[in-house]
Every structure is written in C-alpha cells, then in structure tokens.
Design a protein around this motif. Structure first.
Motif, short mmCIF file in Angstrom:
data_model
loop_
_atom_site.label_atom_id
_atom_site.label_comp_id
_atom_site.label_asym_id
_atom_site.label_seq_id
_atom_site.Cartn_x
_atom_site.Cartn_y
_atom_site.Cartn_z
N UNK A 196 0.78 -1.08 0.03
CA UNK A 196 -0.20 -0.05 0.08
C UNK A 196 0.87 0.94 -0.09
N UNK A 197 0.24 2.30 -0.62
CA UNK A 197 1.13 3.31 -0.92
C UNK A 197 0.81 4.46 0.37
N UNK A 198 1.91 4.88 0.98
CA UNK A 198 1.79 5.66 2.30
C UNK A 198 1.96 7.19 1.79
N UNK A 199 3.18 7.37 1.27
CA UNK A 199 3.69 8.93 1.19
C UNK A 199 4.44 9.32 -0.28
N UNK A 200 4.23 10.35 -0.67
CA UNK A 200 4.89 10.80 -1.94
C UNK A 200 6.01 11.87 -1.89
N UNK A 201 6.73 11.98 -2.49
CA UNK A 201 8.04 12.88 -2.45
C UNK A 201 8.54 13.34 -3.86
N UNK A 202 8.12 14.44 -4.11
CA UNK A 202 8.47 15.00 -5.56
C UNK A 202 9.72 16.09 -5.47
N UNK A 203 10.57 15.98 -6.36
CA UNK A 203 11.71 16.84 -6.61
C UNK A 203 11.50 17.34 -8.01
N UNK A 204 11.27 18.84 -8.10
CA UNK A 204 11.03 19.26 -9.45
C UNK A 204 12.21 20.26 -9.67
N UNK A 205 12.74 20.36 -10.92
CA UNK A 205 14.01 21.31 -11.33
C UNK A 205 13.51 22.19 -12.26
N UNK A 206 12.81 23.10 -12.12
CA UNK A 206 12.27 24.06 -13.26
C UNK A 206 13.34 24.46 -14.04
N UNK A 207 14.70 24.79 -13.46
CA UNK A 207 15.81 25.29 -14.17
C UNK A 207 17.08 24.74 -13.50
N UNK A 208 18.15 24.92 -14.27
CA UNK A 208 19.46 24.36 -13.68
C UNK A 208 19.97 25.33 -12.20
N UNK A 209 20.03 24.45 -11.26
CA UNK A 209 20.56 25.14 -10.17
C UNK A 209 19.50 25.46 -9.15
N UNK A 210 18.07 25.17 -9.56
CA UNK A 210 16.85 25.55 -8.70
C UNK A 210 16.13 24.19 -8.39
#
Length: 529
Positions: A442-456
């Motif tokens: 069963x899925x419990x949590x989510x964790x997203x890493x978003x990189x909208x531009x280099x270095x951010x």
C-alpha cells in the motif's frame, strides 16, 4: 531510348488541366482534323487543349516516330514503366499503340498510386476499388486539382494511419467522421467567410469534413439561436445544451469524449478536442470573434484571419486556430477580449502548418504513442477516448522497485492560464508485477523533486496521492492518477519516490520501502496536441 522519347514530346504538351492555353479554331486550321483524331485516340479524363505550337510539335514528333526502328511491345512497356505521369501521358498521345500500353500498364500506375498517394490498392476517392490502377489514379487526378496535389498524398497517408488506428481501438470515433467536401462546397464556405483557405488545410476537409457529434449539434443550435436573437431580437437562448429528442443523456455525454484529437482530465478540468466540420468552424469563428471584440475593443492584427479547426467540447477552452495568411497553426484559450496563442507546430514558410500537425498526430497514433482508455474516472466508460498522455518512450518513463512498477508521462497544458508560467499535467501509473515475492503493498507517502531550471530545486511531499492510498496486488489493474505542476521556464524536469509498506497500513508485513519514479521532462513541446 527513354531520353529520345523525352525529346519527342516537348514540355508544352502538359496533359493536366489549367496548364495549356485554349486554342481558338482559327489558330490551327491546318491541324484541326489531327486534333480531333488526337482527342478521339487519347480518351484521357483531363481537359487537354492544344495551341498551334503544340500541334506543330506533335506533327514533327509523329514524323520522327515513323523514322525510329520498330520497338517490340515488351521494350516499349519497359520504357514506359520508368516514366513519370506527365511523360507517360505525353507518350500516350503519340499513337494508339503507345496509348494502349500506357493506360494498361498496371505496374506503372500502381507505382504512382503508392509513391504519390500512399495507396497500395486500386482505391478511388470514394473508397471503392476501381477497375485498374490507371482508373484509380485518374479518379484522384480528376477530383483534386493542381493546387492540392503537393499535399494530397501526405493527407491521404495521415488519414489512413488515423482511421486504421481508430478501427482497431476506437471504432465509435471512426463512426463520427463525415464524408469529404466537394470543391464547390469548400468554395462556398470560403465565400461566406470572405477568406481563402490554404490548400494544405482544405485538403484535409476534402477527404473528411471533421466529425459529427451530438454535443456539437446541440451547441450549434444554441449559437445559431443566439445569432438570431442578436440580429432580430426574437429567439429563445437557453443556457443548457438541448439534445435532440432521440438522443439520450448517456449518448450526449459519450459524444463529449469522442474527440478525434484526444484529451485528458486533471481534477475538475476535462479537455477533449474534436475536428470541426468546415461550415461549423465558420460558425464557431463568428462566435469567437464576438467574444474577442468586447465593447470599445478592437481585434489585434491578424486575429480576423484565424479559423478554429478543432476545439474542446467547451467552445472557449482549448482551441486550435489555423492562420489563413501564414498557414500556421496555434493553440489558444479564449477569454473575453483576449486571445493568447501558442504555436502548435514549428513555424515554417511552407504554409502547411495544419497538415504537418495532422501528419505528426497520425504518426503518433500509428506508433503507439497514444492509447485508448478512460479519460475521467468519475465517468467510467462514458469517458473512454484517446488519452494524450504518451505511452511509449521518450514521452513515457518507467521503473520497477521490488516488483512495483511506476510509469509516468506528461502533457503540456497551454490552455490553462497561469501567471508567468507553464502548466503541465502528469499521469502516474502503479502496478504490482507478478513473479515477485511481494504479493500486496500500500502506498503511504509521496516525495517529488522538481527542477524548473538548472541550479534550482523544489520539493513537494505529503500523505498518499490526490488524497488516496491505493493497495496494489498482482491481479489488479493499474492504479492511475493525474495531477499538475507549473514552472516559469519552458524546460524543466521532475522525479520522485513513493513510500510503500508491504501488506497494508492496517496489517503491515514488513518494513516500508521507497519506490523510485525516474526523471521525466517538463518541456514545452514542438507539437502541441
């Protein structure tokens, strides 16, 4: 020998309509009987006319032919089989024997049907099988003039790809395609709009004039009623769409999701684009121009030269606009007094934007880029249609961790207006594969890493996904959810991980573990669907 034949028939002898000036009887009195005999011998379905220069050339050619060594029919057939259509027809105009060899050369005209139109059988314009390949080729030449020919083969191939995919996956959408328009019908619509349509756009409607959907028919009645009300002060405009008496609510709802160009649903947003018939597109254009021209406001340069050729069931959501001047294609969302456009196809000076866009869509369907499925889980099978979330790399990324498979894909959402940003919808699919030790999780949590531009780097995390905590088992269908994210630049990426527990939260069967979602791109694409 082939070169010699080319020299016998000068470029002035063009067998296709519109390329030879009409001869007046007084211009060629000495050759009138020759011309009459020539027309009788050829019997080509083209309006071939000749001037005096051509008659003299033909007379000289015939004298030269008489001096050539006699060629066997087999040799002539071999020579003719290598000719282009115009050259073959010029050769056929020389004498009856050559005429018969040209017309009856099945391999010659079969080759040109394949090379020029992508047709491998003897199919005519109406879809029927003709008597011979020449008969089929001539049928297409008769129906489509010279302005269409550079685009016709491309359009036929794209339509063939799309219809083959629909027949195998979505026959209910295939059934909504309308027959093609005649040239006279196209000219009439152009005259009513006061616009001249690019041939690369017209050719699509000449083959199939968009779709006929219950939802569009109801909306058309409403728009026409509004026009009458504004012009005469008489009419009854009701806010809801009024279906025909014999159309049930399920059929009406179902037609909303039968758009030829597919769609998606994210939260409360549902976008499904259908192809508009040309006359209906002209009516939609009137309504859209009225929406843009609010009191004391004028149209921006060129906006009156736009024609909506496809849009979502909500008239003012996602709209594909063809530019009559540049031949380009843009996607837009209309707001009162405002129209913001995005290029839906790379710009070019070829004035064939709608056709290039249409070809790319056909290639994607044929290659399995898109699939048929339920677009909105709230409506179950009523919302079955063409999903625009890619289902093959590079549009799709996937990974497996301890038997849990994650598949992710993205759609750019230009019609969703965000301040100084770009919106992307993404689809995430989970399944527990067979053959692994894990039998339930069963899925419990989510964790997203978003990189909208280099270095951010931005992170988003929380419990479950869209408020749900799905349980995966090997014999269950994929769990699918959709969400969205936005960013300022036109290029970025996103990756993540999901925390699962073996068994379930209530009955754990082991320690929690992370399931990886690989990196997928958040880039504004060249082609927007």
């Amino acid at each position: 020998m082939t070169k010699a034949l080319f020299q016998l028939f000068p470029m002035a002898a063009d067998p296709f309509p519109g390329s030879i000036p009409h001869a007046q009887p007084q211009d060629v009195p000495a050759y009138m009987s020759t011309a009459q005999q020539h027309k009788k011998n050829c019997r080509f379905p083209y309006a071939i006319t000749f001037d005096s220069t051509l008659f003299r050339s033909m007379r000289s050619a015939m004298e030269t032919v008489a001096g050539l060594p006699e060629l066997t029919p087999q040799c002539l057939e071999h020579i003719i089989s290598h000719l282009e259509p115009r050259d073959a027809l010029r050769v056929a105009c020389a004498q009856k024997l050559w005429h018969g060899l040209v017309v009856n050369d099945e391999q010659l005209w079969k080759r040109h049907l394949v090379e020029e139109l992508g047709i491998s059988d003897k199919q005519g314009v109406d879809g029927s099988i003709r008597r011979s390949s020449w008969d089929a080729y001539a049928n297409w030449r008769q129906a489509f003039g010279a302005e269409y020919w550079p685009y016709l083969g491309r359009a036929v191939k794209a339509w063939s790809q799309i219809k083959a995919w629909l027949a195998a996956n979505m026959p209910e959408i295939l059934a909504t395609l309308r027959p093609g328009l005649s040239e006279a019908e196209v000219v009439q619509v152009e005259a009513e709009m006061g616009l001249t349509l690019p041939p690369a756009l017209k050719v699509l409607h000449r083959l199939h004039d968009g779709q006929e959907l219950y939802s569009d028919a109801a909306l058309e009645r409403r728009i026409r009623n509004k026009l009458v009300l504004r012009e005469t002060g008489r009419g009854n405009v009701r806010m809801e769409l009024e279906p025909e008496a014999n159309v049930g609510p399920e059929a009406m709802a179902r037609s909303i999701f039968c758009g030829l160009f597919g769609g998606y649903a994210v939260y409360d947003r549902r976008v499904v684009a259908r192809m508009l018939p040309l006359r209906r597109a002209a009516l939609w254009r009137i309504e859209m121009l009225r929406k843009l021209t609010q009191p004391l406001q004028r149209l921006s340069d060129g906006q009156d030269r736009l024609l909506p050729i496809a849009c979502s069931y909500n008239l003012y959501d996602k709209v594909l606009m063809a530019d009559m001047d540049s031949g380009g294609l843009s996607v837009a969302r209309l707001e009162p007094g405002q129209l913001e456009l995005w290029d839906a196809v790379p710009r070019a000076d070829t004035r064939d934007g709608p056709l290039r866009w249409f070809e790319e869509y056909g290639r994607r369907l044929a290659s399995g880029w898109y699939e048929a499925g339920v677009l909105d889980n709230q409506y179950s099978m009523l919302s079955r249609g063409i999903s625009l979330f890619p289902m093959r790399p590079p549009g799709l990324v996937e990974a497996v961790t301890m038997g849990v498979q994650v598949r992710a894909s993205v759609v750019f959402v230009p019609e969703y207006k965000v301040q100084d940003g770009h919106m992307f919808a993404y689809s995430i699919r989970f399944s527990l594969l067979e053959g692994w030790p894990l039998k339930r999780c069963q899925l419990m949590r989510r964790h997203w890493i978003i990189k909208p531009e280099p270095g951010r780097v931005e992170t988003v995390q929380g419990e479950g996904v869209v408020g749900l905590f799905p349980i995966l088992e090997p014999d269950r269908p994929e769990f699918v959810y959709c969400s969205c994210t936005r960013q300022t630049p036109t290029r970025g990426s996103m990756e993540g991980r999901f925390l699962f527990i073996p068994g379930s939260v209530e009955r754990p069967e082991g320690p929690p573990f992370d399931v990886i979602c690989p990196t997928f791109r958040l880039d504004v694409p060249d082609y927007i669907f």
